[in-house]
Design a protein around this motif. Structure first.
Motif, PDB file in Angstrom:
ATOM      1  N   LEU A  62      -5.146   2.277   8.572  1.00  0.00           N
ATOM      2  CA  LEU A  62      -3.588   2.863   8.234  1.00  0.00           C
ATOM      3  C   LEU A  62      -3.076   2.937   7.038  1.00  0.00           C
ATOM      4  CD1 LEU A  62      -2.016  -0.541  10.134  1.00  0.00           C
ATOM      5  CD2 LEU A  62      -2.717   2.152  10.628  1.00  0.00           C
ATOM      6  N   TRP A  63      -1.891   4.464   6.774  1.00  0.00           N
ATOM      7  CA  TRP A  63      -1.055   4.915   5.927  1.00  0.00           C
ATOM      8  C   TRP A  63      -0.403   3.652   5.812  1.00  0.00           C
ATOM      9  CZ3 TRP A  63       4.142   5.163   5.878  1.00  0.00           C
ATOM     10  CH2 TRP A  63       4.760   5.998   5.525  1.00  0.00           C
ATOM     11  N   ILE A  64      -0.165   3.378   4.084  1.00  0.00           N
ATOM     12  CA  ILE A  64       0.528   2.438   3.338  1.00  0.00           C
ATOM     13  C   ILE A  64       1.675   2.886   2.993  1.00  0.00           C
ATOM     14  CG2 ILE A  64       1.461   0.680   2.234  1.00  0.00           C
ATOM     15  CD1 ILE A  64      -1.979   0.256   2.800  1.00  0.00           C
ATOM     16  N   ASN A  65       3.361   2.100   3.287  1.00  0.00           N
ATOM     17  CA  ASN A  65       4.541   3.039   2.442  1.00  0.00           C
ATOM     18  C   ASN A  65       4.700   2.246   1.718  1.00  0.00           C
ATOM     19  OD1 ASN A  65       6.728   4.106   1.757  1.00  0.00           O
ATOM     20  ND2 ASN A  65       7.568   3.523   3.630  1.00  0.00           N
ATOM     21  N   GLU A  66       3.924   3.304   0.176  1.00  0.00           N
ATOM     22  CA  GLU A  66       3.886   2.064  -0.663  1.00  0.00           C
ATOM     23  C   GLU A  66       5.762   2.041  -1.780  1.00  0.00           C
ATOM     24  OE1 GLU A  66       1.179   3.754  -3.132  1.00  0.00           O
ATOM     25  OE2 GLU A  66      -0.556   3.092  -3.169  1.00  0.00           O
ATOM     26  N   ASP A  67       6.281   2.687  -1.125  1.00  0.00           N
ATOM     27  CA  ASP A  67       7.094   2.166  -1.503  1.00  0.00           C
ATOM     28  C   ASP A  67       8.504   1.377  -0.923  1.00  0.00           C
ATOM     29  OD1 ASP A  67       6.811   4.789  -3.536  1.00  0.00           O
ATOM     30  OD2 ASP A  67       7.902   6.293  -2.004  1.00  0.00           O
ATOM     31  N   GLU A  68       7.688   1.140  -0.061  1.00  0.00           N
ATOM     32  CA  GLU A  68       8.716   0.085   1.406  1.00  0.00           C
ATOM     33  C   GLU A  68       8.327  -1.178   0.345  1.00  0.00           C
ATOM     34  OE1 GLU A  68      10.936   1.082   3.235  1.00  0.00           O
ATOM     35  OE2 GLU A  68      11.520  -1.332   3.570  1.00  0.00           O
ATOM     36  N   ILE A  69       8.818  -1.730   0.297  1.00  0.00           N
ATOM     37  CA  ILE A  69       8.254  -4.102   0.289  1.00  0.00           C
ATOM     38  C   ILE A  69       8.485  -4.244   1.408  1.00  0.00           C
ATOM     39  CG2 ILE A  69       9.421  -5.594  -0.580  1.00  0.00           C
ATOM     40  CD1 ILE A  69      10.687  -4.006  -2.745  1.00  0.00           C
ATOM     41  N   PRO A  70       7.854  -4.542   2.337  1.00  0.00           N
ATOM     42  CA  PRO A  70       7.122  -5.258   3.880  1.00  0.00           C
ATOM     43  C   PRO A  70       8.371  -7.066   3.825  1.00  0.00           C
ATOM     44  CG  PRO A  70       5.322  -5.614   2.317  1.00  0.00           C
ATOM     45  CD  PRO A  70       6.370  -4.787   1.571  1.00  0.00           C
ATOM     46  N   ASP A  75      15.737  -1.182   3.153  1.00  0.00           N
ATOM     47  CA  ASP A  75      15.146  -0.087   3.355  1.00  0.00           C
ATOM     48  C   ASP A  75      14.976   0.205   1.698  1.00  0.00           C
ATOM     49  OD1 ASP A  75      14.199   2.549   4.092  1.00  0.00           O
ATOM     50  OD2 ASP A  75      16.577   3.599   4.541  1.00  0.00           O
ATOM     51  N   ASP A  76      13.251  -0.383   1.262  1.00  0.00           N
ATOM     52  CA  ASP A  76      13.517  -0.366  -0.103  1.00  0.00           C
ATOM     53  C   ASP A  76      13.422   1.123  -0.739  1.00  0.00           C
ATOM     54  OD1 ASP A  76      13.848  -3.106  -0.864  1.00  0.00           O
ATOM     55  OD2 ASP A  76      12.079  -2.920   0.996  1.00  0.00           O
ATOM     56  N   ASP A  77      13.040   2.537  -0.122  1.00  0.00           N
ATOM     57  CA  ASP A  77      12.859   3.058  -0.269  1.00  0.00           C
ATOM     58  C   ASP A  77      13.917   4.464   0.140  1.00  0.00           C
ATOM     59  OD1 ASP A  77      12.000   3.641   2.497  1.00  0.00           O
ATOM     60  OD2 ASP A  77      10.054   4.195   2.236  1.00  0.00           O
ATOM     61  N   GLY A  78      14.774   4.512   0.868  1.00  0.00           N
ATOM     62  CA  GLY A  78      16.364   4.395   1.246  1.00  0.00           C
ATOM     63  C   GLY A  78      15.743   5.949   2.281  1.00  0.00           C
ATOM     64  N   ASN A  79      14.557   5.740   3.227  1.00  0.00           N
ATOM     65  CA  ASN A  79      14.685   6.658   3.578  1.00  0.00           C
ATOM     66  C   ASN A  79      15.104   6.919   5.365  1.00  0.00           C
ATOM     67  OD1 ASN A  79      12.669   5.508   5.104  1.00  0.00           O
ATOM     68  ND2 ASN A  79      10.984   6.033   5.276  1.00  0.00           N
ATOM     69  N   GLY A  80      16.053   5.412   5.561  1.00  0.00           N
ATOM     70  CA  GLY A  80      16.362   5.205   6.598  1.00  0.00           C
ATOM     71  C   GLY A  80      15.430   4.594   7.743  1.00  0.00           C
ATOM     72  N   TYR A  81      15.003   3.582   7.293  1.00  0.00           N
ATOM     73  CA  TYR A  81      13.998   2.653   8.648  1.00  0.00           C
ATOM     74  C   TYR A  81      13.613   1.552   7.197  1.00  0.00           C
ATOM     75  CZ  TYR A  81      13.100   7.458  10.924  1.00  0.00           C
ATOM     76  OH  TYR A  81      14.188   8.057  11.891  1.00  0.00           O
ATOM     77  N   ILE A  82      13.914   0.631   8.152  1.00  0.00           N
ATOM     78  CA  ILE A  82      13.502  -1.143   7.340  1.00  0.00           C
ATOM     79  C   ILE A  82      12.362  -1.198   7.532  1.00  0.00           C
ATOM     80  CG2 ILE A  82      15.016  -3.454   7.289  1.00  0.00           C
ATOM     81  CD1 ILE A  82      17.583  -1.980   7.842  1.00  0.00           C
ATOM     82  N   ASP A  83      11.905  -2.197   6.876  1.00  0.00           N
ATOM     83  CA  ASP A  83      10.907  -2.212   6.590  1.00  0.00           C
ATOM     84  C   ASP A  83       9.334  -1.374   6.994  1.00  0.00           C
ATOM     85  OD1 ASP A  83      11.617  -4.640   4.978  1.00  0.00           O
ATOM     86  OD2 ASP A  83      12.077  -6.251   6.990  1.00  0.00           O
ATOM     87  N   ALA A 161       7.273  11.294   9.428  1.00  0.00           N
ATOM     88  CA  ALA A 161       6.046  11.885   9.014  1.00  0.00           C
ATOM     89  C   ALA A 161       6.058  13.029   8.083  1.00  0.00           C
ATOM     90  CB  ALA A 161       5.187  12.626  10.564  1.00  0.00           C
ATOM     91  N   THR A 162       6.730  14.166   8.239  1.00  0.00           N
ATOM     92  CA  THR A 162       7.697  14.765   6.884  1.00  0.00           C
ATOM     93  C   THR A 162       8.306  14.721   5.492  1.00  0.00           C
ATOM     94  OG1 THR A 162       7.963  17.096   9.114  1.00  0.00           O
ATOM     95  CG2 THR A 162       8.754  17.049   6.787  1.00  0.00           C
ATOM     96  N   VAL A 163       8.954  13.594   5.362  1.00  0.00           N
ATOM     97  CA  VAL A 163       9.959  13.412   4.619  1.00  0.00           C
ATOM     98  C   VAL A 163       8.992  12.361   4.397  1.00  0.00           C
ATOM     99  CG1 VAL A 163      11.117  11.718   4.548  1.00  0.00           C
ATOM    100  CG2 VAL A 163      12.025  13.992   5.597  1.00  0.00           C
ATOM    101  N   ASN A 164       8.071  11.566   4.966  1.00  0.00           N
ATOM    102  CA  ASN A 164       7.120  10.608   4.300  1.00  0.00           C
ATOM    103  C   ASN A 164       5.530  10.714   4.425  1.00  0.00           C
ATOM    104  OD1 ASN A 164       9.130   7.966   4.579  1.00  0.00           O
ATOM    105  ND2 ASN A 164       9.338   9.002   6.271  1.00  0.00           N
ATOM    106  N   GLY A 165       5.367  12.119   3.873  1.00  0.00           N
ATOM    107  CA  GLY A 165       4.656  12.712   3.347  1.00  0.00           C
ATOM    108  C   GLY A 165       3.270  12.858   4.596  1.00  0.00           C
ATOM    109  N   ALA A 166       3.188  13.097   5.462  1.00  0.00           N
ATOM    110  CA  ALA A 166       1.973  13.324   6.247  1.00  0.00           C
ATOM    111  C   ALA A 166       1.611  15.094   5.280  1.00  0.00           C
ATOM    112  CB  ALA A 166       2.562  13.943   7.441  1.00  0.00           C
ATOM    113  N   ASP A 167      -0.016  14.588   5.651  1.00  0.00           N
ATOM    114  CA  ASP A 167      -0.296  16.401   6.128  1.00  0.00           C
ATOM    115  C   ASP A 167      -0.301  16.855   7.262  1.00  0.00           C
ATOM    116  OD1 ASP A 167      -0.812  16.322   2.500  1.00  0.00           O
ATOM    117  OD2 ASP A 167      -1.916  14.796   4.004  1.00  0.00           O
ATOM    118  N   ILE A 168      -0.342  16.269   8.826  1.00  0.00           N
ATOM    119  CA  ILE A 168      -1.287  16.497   9.567  1.00  0.00           C
ATOM    120  C   ILE A 168      -0.555  15.696  10.717  1.00  0.00           C
ATOM    121  CG2 ILE A 168      -3.044  17.124  11.340  1.00  0.00           C
ATOM    122  CD1 ILE A 168      -4.691  17.526   8.783  1.00  0.00           C
TER     123      ILE A 168
END
Ligand code: CA
Ligand code: CA
Ligand code: CA
Ligand code: CA
Length: 398
Positions: A62-70, A75-83, A161-168
């Motif tokens: 699994l990908w881990i969103n390191e800017d988000e505190i579980p 919404d720690d990283d301010g991407n509009g999605y909580i946890d 996916a785009t905003v959060n760094g997916a390559d594919i």
């Protein structure tokens, strides 16, 4: 690009006892593994039903969103999605894109788990192995309880996916007005805009051509930013259900992969062909992360095995992808075929456990896909149990 995971480093040892599904060999993925098995820094967003992340063959990818505190409700990283630590469920608008809780639609549980296994099932002496066992998966759930893929949810997931760094971005889905997946007169434009923005942000986008035997790929595979994927059989014939006119083709008939609850099973559809291409792109990107999506796409097109009429044609497009050849072009070196202990019997995937064959039907709206499921008990000798327990103890401490 961005993103990390809790992968363990897998040593390059080519005598693993993982079963090698025929499609992995057909596209030449196993011959690339001495060079790279995929980097955890390379992230593949899978827009699907979610997946069974407790499966032994999937639990460490699994990908881990390191800017988000579980689990702090913020919404720690301010991407509009909580946890949103491991992706998002766009159907229920929560941070749990794992389908196992939905006992009311068990057939759907299989789809995303199966697709994900083809991309990245682990090389761990257990079960099967995917195209790129070292890469990270960002599960984004867009298939709803009615087995539909509403265009607005798909657009949101592509943007995520785009905003959060997916390559594919890997989409084994289609969006059809016939199934009520077009919300209103302008909603599909949201998908088109999201695809254009993803492409501009250097994301490679792959989608299933569809299973209606149509002359052209379905939406969104028909978008110019998307690499559309048709399905072929193990004998390299176009699958009877596959839409024509795809950009490339990949194995999509009787593909063996992961199924929830430690199971494995074969399934057919352009849905199963698509993750072979997504995984191949992920391997190439892992070798050289500076490659752009356009460079990757050109490389894929220019290294195919030509099928059907000579050159590009309306059934096979550029042909069957060949990741060995693509890697040889990239690296400038010839890749020696590895010796694998499962080479001789790896096509007999459905016969691994005849004692517990169950048949279920996966019916995402691209398709009517039939899956044969077998329990995995005979993949599980005692030493595997011990290894799994060690791994679980290790991760439970984090
Ligand atoms: Ca967030
Ligand atoms: Ca948080
Ligand atoms: Ca495995
Ligand atoms: Ca051809």
């Amino acid at each position: 690009m961005a993103g990390n995971s809790n992968h363990e480093e897998v040593p390059v040892v080519m005598d693993h006892t993982d079963n090698l599904p025929y499609g992995i060999r057909m596209i030449g993925a196993d011959k690339v593994w001495p060079v790279t098995q995929g980097s955890p820094e390379v992230v593949v967003a899978v827009l699907d039903t979610g997946l069974n992340t407790t499966h032994t063959d999937l639990q460490n990818i699994l990908w881990i969103n390191e800017d988000e505190i579980p689990d702090n409700g913020i919404d720690d990283d301010g991407n509009g999605y909580i946890d949103d630590v491991h992706g998002w469920d766009f159907v229920h608008q929560n941070n749990d894109p794992f389908s196992l809780l939905d006992v009311t639609w068990p057939s759907l549980q299989n789809h995303g788990t199966h697709v994900t296994g083809t991309i990245a099932a682990q090389l761990n002496d257990y079960g099967i192995v995917g195209v790129a066992p070292g890469v990270s998966i960002m599960p984004l759930r867009v298939v709803n309880e009615n087995d539909r893929n509403p265009d607005i949810l798909v657009a949101e997931a592509i943007e995520y996916a785009t905003v959060n760094g997916a390559d594919i971005i890997s989409m084994s889905i289609s969006i059809s007005a016939e199934y009520g997946e077009i919300t209103n007169a302008t909603s599909y434009q949201l998908v088109e805009t999201a695809l254009a923005q993803a492409y501009a942000a250097d994301v490679s986008i792959v989608a299933a051509a569809g299973n209606d035997n149509d002359a052209t790929p379905s939406q969104p595979a028909n978008d110019p930013h998307v690499i559309s994927v048709g399905a072929i059989t193990s004998t390299k014939v176009l699958a009877s259900f596959s839409n024509h006119g795809a950009e490339v083709v990949a194995p999509g008939v009787s593909v063996n992969s992961t199924i929830p609850f430690e199971n494995y099973g074969t399934s057919s559809g352009t849905s199963m062909a698509t993750p072979h291409v997504s995984g191949a792109l992920a391997l190439l990107k892992s070798y050289n992360e500076s490659l752009t999506n356009t460079e990757l796409r050109n490389l894929l097109q220019n290294t195919t095995e030509d099928l059907g009429d000579a050159g590009f044609d309306g059934d096979f497009g550029y042909g069957l992808i060949n990741v060995t050849k693509a890697m040889e072009v990239l690296s400038g070196e010839s890749l020696v075929p590895p010796i694998t202990s499962t080479e001789e019997n790896s096509d007999s995937t459905t016969t691994t456990d005849s004692s517990a064959i169950i048949t279920t039907t996966i019916s995402t709206s691209t398709t009517s896909e039939t899956t044969t499921t077998s329990s995995n008990t005979n993949f599980l000798p005692l030493y595997s149990v011990i290894i799994i327990l060690i791994i679980r103890v290790k991760y439970s401490k984090k």
